[in-house]
Design an enzyme around this catalytic site. Structure first.
Site, PDB file in Angstrom:
ATOM      1  N   HIS A   1       0.860  -1.197   0.000  1.00 40.81           N
ATOM      2  CA  HIS A   1       0.000   0.000   0.000  1.00 40.81           C
ATOM      3  C   HIS A   1       0.897   1.247   0.000  1.00 40.81           C
ATOM      4  O   HIS A   1       1.954   1.258   0.620  1.00 40.81           O
ATOM      5  CB  HIS A   1      -0.901  -0.023   1.234  1.00 40.81           C
ATOM      6  CG  HIS A   1      -1.966   1.024   1.191  1.00 40.81           C
ATOM      7  ND1 HIS A   1      -1.724   2.351   1.493  1.00 40.81           N
ATOM      8  CD2 HIS A   1      -3.285   0.957   0.854  1.00 40.81           C
ATOM      9  CE1 HIS A   1      -2.847   3.042   1.338  1.00 40.81           C
ATOM     10  NE2 HIS A   1      -3.811   2.217   0.955  1.00 40.81           N
TER      11      HIS A   1
ATOM     12  N   GLU B   1      -4.349   2.188  -7.237  1.00 38.44           N
ATOM     13  CA  GLU B   1      -4.678   3.219  -6.262  1.00 38.44           C
ATOM     14  C   GLU B   1      -3.826   4.456  -6.512  1.00 38.44           C
ATOM     15  O   GLU B   1      -2.694   4.543  -6.014  1.00 38.44           O
ATOM     16  CB  GLU B   1      -4.404   2.719  -4.843  1.00 38.44           C
ATOM     17  CG  GLU B   1      -5.298   1.597  -4.383  1.00 38.44           C
ATOM     18  CD  GLU B   1      -5.564   1.696  -2.883  1.00 38.44           C
ATOM     19  OE1 GLU B   1      -6.726   1.723  -2.503  1.00 38.44           O
ATOM     20  OE2 GLU B   1      -4.599   1.780  -2.108  1.00 38.44           O
TER      21      GLU B   1
HETATM   22  P1  PGA Z   1      -9.732   5.868   0.636  1.00 36.28           P
HETATM   23  O1  PGA Z   1      -8.516   4.866   0.878  1.00 36.28           O
HETATM   24  O2  PGA Z   1     -10.910   5.060   0.165  1.00 36.28           O
HETATM   25  O3  PGA Z   1      -9.968   6.499   1.987  1.00 36.28           O
HETATM   26  O4  PGA Z   1      -9.290   6.857  -0.378  1.00 36.28           O
HETATM   27  C1  PGA Z   1      -8.263   3.811  -0.015  1.00 36.28           C
HETATM   28  C2  PGA Z   1      -7.001   3.091   0.367  1.00 36.28           C
HETATM   29  O5  PGA Z   1      -6.060   3.704   0.865  1.00 36.28           O
HETATM   30  O6  PGA Z   1      -6.908   1.859   0.186  1.00 36.28           O
END
Ligand code: PGA
Length: 244
Positions: free
Chosen positions: A96, A165
């Site tokens: 992540h 992401e």
């Molecule tokens: P968010 O986070 O939905 O708060 O943008 C997503 C993530 O970090 O996996």
């Protein structure tokens, strides 16, 4: 929308024991299509035993937010894959952007984690995505290609899950346009196909909520969502899970 849609909740470092228990009990009451949707909850490590004991295991499965890239040893403060498996984690988020940034995780360490996860029957959710600078400078595709290339390598990769992401979208309320999401999911799809990886899934994560999830999940190559902030709210999860 694909078969076996993955809805992954990333609770990050939120909730005390009681709050987690309350949300877990509420989550267990949500009616959704269990044949089609896999509802994965990734809490803090110390909440895993609680969720493992208290939850109706048919309503969701557990995942971890990370594990160490070595099986055991002198790694103060870290958690091993064996332990998360003991608490019934079936999935783990790996690489992540918050771990890459705050813990300086490298693609090389992430590659080792991927290998360990395949060897230990934990389904890995590999996160990739660009910063705002990389997007604005037009080098976002190269960056994501490099992450995929350096993290995935030639190891057991069947069943790999990749979450796109964009860092600038996480927790900001900003989401890429449909066109931009399609561009990157195609890139990830082609990469995985080229590597001859079977049964892979592609997720999108970054400011997903009950108002925008439908459009994102309906995109052709998207098989699920990775949800942070909205996953902490029962009303949001009700809307998402019940109309996915
Ligand atoms: P968010 O986070 O939905 O708060 O943008 C997503 C993530 O970090 O996996």
């Amino acid at each position: 929308m694909s078969q076996n849609t993955l809805i992954v909740s990333n609770w990050k470092m939120n909730f005390n024991f009681l709050q987690a228990q309350n949300l877990a009990e509420e989550l267990n009451k949500i009616n959704y299509d269990k044949k089609r949707i896999i509802n994965v909850i990734c809490p803090q490590f110390l909440l895993l035993p609680l969720l493992n004991n208290y939850l109706d295991k048919n309503n969701f499965v557990l995942g971890s937010q990370d594990f160490h890239h070595q099986l055991s040893g002198a790694y103060t403060g870290d958690t091993s894959i064996n332990l998360i498996r003991d608490f019934n984690c079936k999935y783990s988020i790996i690489g992540h952007s918050e771990r890459r940034k705050n813990h300086r995780e490298t693609n090389d360490q992430i590659k080792k984690k991927l290998k360990l996860s395949f060897e230990n029957s934990i389904k890995p959710i590999l996160c990739v995505g660009e910063s705002i600078d990389q997007r604005e400078n037009g080098i976002y595709k190269e960056h994501i290609q490099k992450q995929l290339f350096e993290c995935i390598g030639k190891q057991i990769n069947n069943g790999l899950i990749v979450a796109y992401e964009p860092i600038w979208s996480i927790g900001t309320g900003l989401t890429p346009s449909t066109k931009d999401i399609i561009e990157i999911t195609k890139l990830i799809y082609n990469f995985l196909k080229n590597e001859k990886i079977k049964d892979f899934k592609i997720l999108y994560g970054g400011s997903v909520n009950s108002l925008n999830f439908k459009e994102i999940i309906s995109l052709e190559k998207i098989n699920g969502l990775l949800i942070g902030g909205a996953s902490l709210k029962i009303d949001e999860m009700k809307k998402i899970l019940s109309s996915c």
